[in-house]
Design a protein around this motif. Structure first.
Motif, mmCIF file in Angstrom:
data_model
loop_
_atom_site.group_PDB
_atom_site.id
_atom_site.type_symbol
_atom_site.label_atom_id
_atom_site.label_comp_id
_atom_site.label_asym_id
_atom_site.label_seq_id
_atom_site.Cartn_x
_atom_site.Cartn_y
_atom_site.Cartn_z
ATOM 1 N N TYR A 141 0.874 4.051 -2.806
ATOM 2 C CA TYR A 141 0.573 5.422 -2.391
ATOM 3 C C TYR A 141 1.624 6.396 -2.943
ATOM 4 O O TYR A 141 1.284 7.451 -3.481
ATOM 5 C CB TYR A 141 0.528 5.505 -0.868
ATOM 6 N N SER B 68 -6.694 11.208 -6.073
ATOM 7 C CA SER B 68 -7.015 11.637 -4.709
ATOM 8 C C SER B 68 -7.846 10.599 -3.972
ATOM 9 O O SER B 68 -7.611 10.329 -2.786
ATOM 10 C CB SER B 68 -7.748 12.977 -4.731
ATOM 11 N N PHE B 69 -8.812 10.006 -4.656
ATOM 12 C CA PHE B 69 -9.635 8.968 -4.039
ATOM 13 C C PHE B 69 -8.780 7.767 -3.628
ATOM 14 O O PHE B 69 -8.879 7.274 -2.501
ATOM 15 C CB PHE B 69 -10.749 8.531 -4.999
ATOM 16 N N LEU B 70 -7.940 7.300 -4.548
ATOM 17 C CA LEU B 70 -7.098 6.139 -4.249
ATOM 18 C C LEU B 70 -6.101 6.440 -3.134
ATOM 19 O O LEU B 70 -5.842 5.583 -2.282
ATOM 20 C CB LEU B 70 -6.360 5.690 -5.512
ATOM 21 N N LYS B 71 -5.568 7.652 -3.119
ATOM 22 C CA LYS B 71 -4.635 8.016 -2.043
ATOM 23 C C LYS B 71 -5.345 8.040 -0.689
ATOM 24 O O LYS B 71 -4.762 7.644 0.321
ATOM 25 C CB LYS B 71 -3.989 9.371 -2.335
ATOM 26 N N GLN B 72 -6.590 8.494 -0.654
ATOM 27 C CA GLN B 72 -7.344 8.499 0.604
ATOM 28 C C GLN B 72 -7.601 7.081 1.097
ATOM 29 O O GLN B 72 -7.564 6.821 2.298
ATOM 30 C CB GLN B 72 -8.675 9.245 0.431
ATOM 31 N N VAL B 73 -7.851 6.166 0.160
ATOM 32 C CA VAL B 73 -8.068 4.766 0.530
ATOM 33 C C VAL B 73 -6.784 4.167 1.107
ATOM 34 O O VAL B 73 -6.817 3.420 2.080
ATOM 35 C CB VAL B 73 -8.563 3.949 -0.679
ATOM 36 N N LEU B 74 -5.645 4.508 0.507
ATOM 37 C CA LEU B 74 -4.361 3.919 0.910
ATOM 38 C C LEU B 74 -3.683 4.630 2.074
ATOM 39 O O LEU B 74 -2.756 4.086 2.661
ATOM 40 C CB LEU B 74 -3.404 3.896 -0.287
ATOM 41 N N TYR C 125 -2.507 3.041 5.396
ATOM 42 C CA TYR C 125 -1.498 1.983 5.288
ATOM 43 C C TYR C 125 -0.148 2.481 4.799
ATOM 44 O O TYR C 125 0.771 1.702 4.642
ATOM 45 C CB TYR C 125 -1.989 0.883 4.350
ATOM 46 N N SER C 126 -0.026 3.760 4.517
ATOM 47 C CA SER C 126 1.221 4.280 3.965
ATOM 48 C C SER C 126 2.099 4.877 5.056
ATOM 49 O O SER C 126 1.623 5.283 6.116
ATOM 50 C CB SER C 126 0.924 5.343 2.892
ATOM 51 N N ALA D 242 0.829 -1.212 0.000
ATOM 52 C CA ALA D 242 0.000 0.000 0.000
ATOM 53 C C ALA D 242 0.863 1.262 0.000
ATOM 54 O O ALA D 242 0.543 2.236 -0.686
ATOM 55 C CB ALA D 242 -0.936 -0.003 1.202
#
Length: 180
Positions: free
Chosen positions: A105, A169-175, A178-179, A101
């Motif tokens: 990210y 931005s959506f994918l970064k918020q999901v990850l 875990y980053s 992740a």
């Protein structure tokens, strides 16, 4: 905010090198100009660790698996060092999740900044011949082409950067949880 300067130093150094390794991976995937001076600098900065890995790990098509493995190794080392300094012990599965992740990210972060630079350059210096501008264009062009197949331009106005920014931005918020 409870912030340890040693942890910050570990993260800054490791994430900077991870950024360079991921940039090498992206430059190879997008077939960016190898003879660009910036590309040459990135290759020189990463070659001491990538070249020995290439002897062990073969490439898969255009994917330089040695660079990908190095990116995962740098992220794993970052996670391990940060958690060790904090005195936190996690399972091997958690290390794998944090590594995967976190690498994804940072790859999304690289594309976010490349897109932002691309948009700004399109306003202030369209068609610039600077080596950095050319690399940014070569990195972002595949994203633009993919998005433009789905979302056509409206009267000369290209909306694809907006949708790409939203997706990143959506994918970064999901990850983000875990980053490192």
């Amino acid at each position: 905010m409870n912030s340890d300067p040693f942890i910050m130093l570990i993260k800054v150094i490791a994430n900077l090198y991870l950024f360079i390794v991921l940039l090498r991976l992206v430059l190879q995937l997008t077939r960016a100009d190898f003879y660009n001076p910036i590309s040459q600098g990135i290759v020189k900065a990463t070659s001491p660790l990538v070249l020995p890995l290439r002897k062990i790990i073969p490439a898969i098509g255009r994917l330089d698996t040695a660079s990908l493995v190095l990116a995962f190794a740098v992220q794993f080392l970052t996670v391990f060092l940060v958690l060790s300094v904090k005195g936190i012990s996690v399972s091997p599965v958690s290390y794998a999740i944090f590594t995967l992740a976190g690498t994804l990210y940072h790859l999304l972060d690289l594309y976010f900044w490349a897109m932002l630079i691309s948009v700004i350059l399109s306003w202030v210096a369209p068609g610039a011949n600077h080596p950095g501008a050319m690399l940014v264009g070569q990195i972002t062009a595949p994203l633009y082409r993919t998005c433009q197949r789905v979302i056509p331009t409206l009267g000369g106005l290209d909306l694809s950067p907006i949708f790409i920014f939203l997706a990143i931005s959506f994918l970064k918020q999901v990850l983000m949880p875990y980053s490192f």
